[in-house]
Design a protein around this motif. Structure first.
Motif, PDB file in Angstrom:
ATOM      1  N   HIS A  82       0.827  -1.211   0.000  1.00 55.42           N
ATOM      2  CA  HIS A  82       0.000   0.000   0.000  1.00 55.42           C
ATOM      3  C   HIS A  82       0.859   1.258   0.000  1.00 55.42           C
ATOM      4  O   HIS A  82       0.434   2.299  -0.473  1.00 55.42           O
ATOM      5  CB  HIS A  82      -0.938   0.024   1.220  1.00 55.42           C
ATOM      6  CG  HIS A  82      -0.212   0.199   2.510  1.00 55.42           C
ATOM      7  ND1 HIS A  82       0.346  -0.855   3.183  1.00 55.42           N
ATOM      8  CD2 HIS A  82       0.057   1.303   3.246  1.00 55.42           C
ATOM      9  CE1 HIS A  82       0.929  -0.413   4.287  1.00 55.42           C
ATOM     10  NE2 HIS A  82       0.779   0.891   4.345  1.00 55.42           N
ATOM     11  N   GLY A  83       2.076   1.148   0.514  1.00 56.95           N
ATOM     12  CA  GLY A  83       2.920   2.321   0.708  1.00 56.95           C
ATOM     13  C   GLY A  83       3.389   2.982  -0.567  1.00 56.95           C
ATOM     14  O   GLY A  83       3.568   4.203  -0.613  1.00 56.95           O
ATOM     15  N   ILE A  84       3.587   2.203  -1.614  1.00 57.58           N
ATOM     16  CA  ILE A  84       4.045   2.791  -2.879  1.00 57.58           C
ATOM     17  C   ILE A  84       3.020   3.794  -3.378  1.00 57.58           C
ATOM     18  O   ILE A  84       3.349   4.926  -3.736  1.00 57.58           O
ATOM     19  CB  ILE A  84       4.331   1.680  -3.914  1.00 57.58           C
ATOM     20  CG1 ILE A  84       5.594   0.912  -3.499  1.00 57.58           C
ATOM     21  CG2 ILE A  84       4.476   2.262  -5.315  1.00 57.58           C
ATOM     22  CD1 ILE A  84       5.868  -0.334  -4.300  1.00 57.58           C
ATOM     23  N   ILE A  85       1.758   3.397  -3.376  1.00 53.33           N
ATOM     24  CA  ILE A  85       0.696   4.306  -3.834  1.00 53.33           C
ATOM     25  C   ILE A  85       0.450   5.403  -2.805  1.00 53.33           C
ATOM     26  O   ILE A  85       0.350   6.578  -3.144  1.00 53.33           O
ATOM     27  CB  ILE A  85      -0.599   3.516  -4.108  1.00 53.33           C
ATOM     28  CG1 ILE A  85      -0.378   2.567  -5.281  1.00 53.33           C
ATOM     29  CG2 ILE A  85      -1.765   4.453  -4.391  1.00 53.33           C
ATOM     30  CD1 ILE A  85      -1.529   1.631  -5.545  1.00 53.33           C
ATOM     31  N   GLU A  86       0.372   5.020  -1.541  1.00 58.15           N
ATOM     32  CA  GLU A  86       0.057   5.970  -0.482  1.00 58.15           C
ATOM     33  C   GLU A  86       1.118   7.059  -0.355  1.00 58.15           C
ATOM     34  O   GLU A  86       0.791   8.250  -0.308  1.00 58.15           O
ATOM     35  CB  GLU A  86      -0.059   5.202   0.835  1.00 58.15           C
ATOM     36  CG  GLU A  86      -0.347   6.042   2.049  1.00 58.15           C
ATOM     37  CD  GLU A  86      -0.413   5.154   3.279  1.00 58.15           C
ATOM     38  OE1 GLU A  86      -1.388   4.400   3.394  1.00 58.15           O
ATOM     39  OE2 GLU A  86       0.526   5.200   4.096  1.00 58.15           O
ATOM     40  N   GLY A 129      -6.815  14.842  -7.344  1.00 60.14           N
ATOM     41  CA  GLY A 129      -6.321  13.679  -8.079  1.00 60.14           C
ATOM     42  C   GLY A 129      -5.729  12.598  -7.194  1.00 60.14           C
ATOM     43  O   GLY A 129      -5.617  11.450  -7.615  1.00 60.14           O
ATOM     44  N   THR A 130      -5.353  12.943  -5.972  1.00 60.79           N
ATOM     45  CA  THR A 130      -4.786  11.932  -5.070  1.00 60.79           C
ATOM     46  C   THR A 130      -5.850  11.099  -4.368  1.00 60.79           C
ATOM     47  O   THR A 130      -5.537  10.030  -3.855  1.00 60.79           O
ATOM     48  CB  THR A 130      -3.881  12.573  -3.995  1.00 60.79           C
ATOM     49  OG1 THR A 130      -4.664  13.426  -3.150  1.00 60.79           O
ATOM     50  CG2 THR A 130      -2.731  13.352  -4.606  1.00 60.79           C
ATOM     51  N   LEU A 167       2.777   3.177 -15.068  1.00 62.77           N
ATOM     52  CA  LEU A 167       1.995   3.215 -16.304  1.00 62.77           C
ATOM     53  C   LEU A 167       0.964   4.344 -16.272  1.00 62.77           C
ATOM     54  O   LEU A 167       0.753   5.026 -17.275  1.00 62.77           O
ATOM     55  CB  LEU A 167       1.295   1.876 -16.538  1.00 62.77           C
ATOM     56  CG  LEU A 167       2.205   0.708 -16.904  1.00 62.77           C
ATOM     57  CD1 LEU A 167       1.412  -0.600 -16.925  1.00 62.77           C
ATOM     58  CD2 LEU A 167       2.898   0.946 -18.228  1.00 62.77           C
ATOM     59  N   TYR A 168       0.341   4.543 -15.117  1.00 63.04           N
ATOM     60  CA  TYR A 168      -0.630   5.625 -14.954  1.00 63.04           C
ATOM     61  C   TYR A 168       0.040   6.978 -15.169  1.00 63.04           C
ATOM     62  O   TYR A 168      -0.487   7.851 -15.857  1.00 63.04           O
ATOM     63  CB  TYR A 168      -1.258   5.534 -13.562  1.00 63.04           C
ATOM     64  CG  TYR A 168      -2.243   6.618 -13.246  1.00 63.04           C
ATOM     65  CD1 TYR A 168      -3.475   6.677 -13.885  1.00 63.04           C
ATOM     66  CD2 TYR A 168      -1.950   7.585 -12.292  1.00 63.04           C
ATOM     67  CE1 TYR A 168      -4.385   7.680 -13.592  1.00 63.04           C
ATOM     68  CE2 TYR A 168      -2.856   8.583 -11.996  1.00 63.04           C
ATOM     69  CZ  TYR A 168      -4.069   8.627 -12.644  1.00 63.04           C
ATOM     70  OH  TYR A 168      -4.955   9.620 -12.352  1.00 63.04           O
ATOM     71  N   TYR A 169       1.234   7.136 -14.609  1.00 68.21           N
ATOM     72  CA  TYR A 169       1.970   8.388 -14.780  1.00 68.21           C
ATOM     73  C   TYR A 169       2.327   8.608 -16.248  1.00 68.21           C
ATOM     74  O   TYR A 169       2.154   9.704 -16.790  1.00 68.21           O
ATOM     75  CB  TYR A 169       3.236   8.390 -13.918  1.00 68.21           C
ATOM     76  CG  TYR A 169       4.110   9.577 -14.200  1.00 68.21           C
ATOM     77  CD1 TYR A 169       3.785  10.835 -13.692  1.00 68.21           C
ATOM     78  CD2 TYR A 169       5.234   9.470 -15.012  1.00 68.21           C
ATOM     79  CE1 TYR A 169       4.567  11.939 -13.981  1.00 68.21           C
ATOM     80  CE2 TYR A 169       6.013  10.565 -15.307  1.00 68.21           C
ATOM     81  CZ  TYR A 169       5.677  11.803 -14.786  1.00 68.21           C
ATOM     82  OH  TYR A 169       6.442  12.892 -15.081  1.00 68.21           O
ATOM     83  N   ASN A 175      -0.843  12.130 -22.317  1.00 70.40           N
ATOM     84  CA  ASN A 175      -2.051  12.920 -22.583  1.00 70.40           C
ATOM     85  C   ASN A 175      -1.771  14.416 -22.490  1.00 70.40           C
ATOM     86  O   ASN A 175      -2.308  15.192 -23.277  1.00 70.40           O
ATOM     87  CB  ASN A 175      -3.172  12.536 -21.622  1.00 70.40           C
ATOM     88  CG  ASN A 175      -3.836  11.244 -22.014  1.00 70.40           C
ATOM     89  OD1 ASN A 175      -3.627  10.729 -23.103  1.00 70.40           O
ATOM     90  ND2 ASN A 175      -4.634  10.703 -21.117  1.00 70.40           N
ATOM     91  N   VAL A 176      -0.944  14.815 -21.532  1.00 68.33           N
ATOM     92  CA  VAL A 176      -0.594  16.234 -21.394  1.00 68.33           C
ATOM     93  C   VAL A 176       0.176  16.699 -22.623  1.00 68.33           C
ATOM     94  O   VAL A 176      -0.088  17.777 -23.166  1.00 68.33           O
ATOM     95  CB  VAL A 176       0.209  16.481 -20.098  1.00 68.33           C
ATOM     96  CG1 VAL A 176       0.850  17.855 -20.101  1.00 68.33           C
ATOM     97  CG2 VAL A 176      -0.681  16.319 -18.892  1.00 68.33           C
TER      98      VAL A 176
END
Length: 191
Positions: A82-86, A129-130, A167-169, A175-176
């Motif tokens: 969980h920590g990577i995302i959190e 966004g977070t 991948l999300y980043y 897209n930007v």
């Protein structure tokens, strides 16, 4: 803090009897920390820096206690899924708060107040966004962290969250760039 922690009790998972309750409490707390890191940006970034440093010291102190007891492998198996995302979401929220403080000190050619308000709007979008990241991290922390899954499986899940976040980043960055190209083409049409 170190005196209150007993690393020898981490070998057994907590069990998932109250996972929905734990998950909700964790999500709420993490979103609160992110909002505080963001809002503290109005202190010209000093409050945000304090929050980021103090939270970093807590994780560092815990890591040191577990390392000294020879339980680092167990500790990181419980933190990383969980920590990577959190932690990424907390860094984004903290960065949003620091950005507001930075823009107050370095407004560029714009009036200080106008630049600060513009940066507050941009920072608020980052904070919003977070929220999905905190929801995902809370679900993982509520259901996977306390589960009886092996430590190796927890590390695989952590690796998966890292890949998905990367991948999300990359998807967002692409897209930007595309949006900027389209915007530039509209402003300067070729003849």
């Amino acid at each position: 803090m170190a005196d209150q922690i007993d690393p020898s009790k981490t070998a057994d998972p907590r069990g998932d009897l109250h996972s929905p309750l734990i998950s909700t409490a964790i999500m709420t707390n993490n979103i609160r920390v992110a909002v505080m890191a963001f809002i503290s940006g109005v202190t010209l970034g000093f409050g945000t820096a304090y929050l980021m440093i103090s939270n970093g010291l807590i994780v560092g102190a815990l890591a040191a206690v577990f390392m000294q007891s020879g339980k680092s492998y167990v500790f990181w198996a419980y933190i990383l899924p969980h920590g990577i995302i959190e932690l990424s979401a907390i860094f984004i929220a903290g960065g949003a708060g620091l950005y507001m403080g930075y823009r107050f000190f370095v407004p560029g050619p714009f009036p200080r107040r106008a630049r600060f308000l513009e940066s507050a709007k941009e920072s608020a979008q980052l904070l919003i966004g977070t929220v999905p990241l905190f929801v995902i991290a809370g679900i993982i922390e509520g259901y996977i962290t306390p589960s009886t899954l092996s430590l190796e499986v927890k590390y695989l899940i952590a690796g998966g969250t890292l890949v998905i976040l990367a991948l999300y980043y990359m998807y967002g960055a692409r897209n930007v760039k595309q949006k900027n190209r389209n915007h530039s083409a509209i402003k300067h049409p070729s003849t």
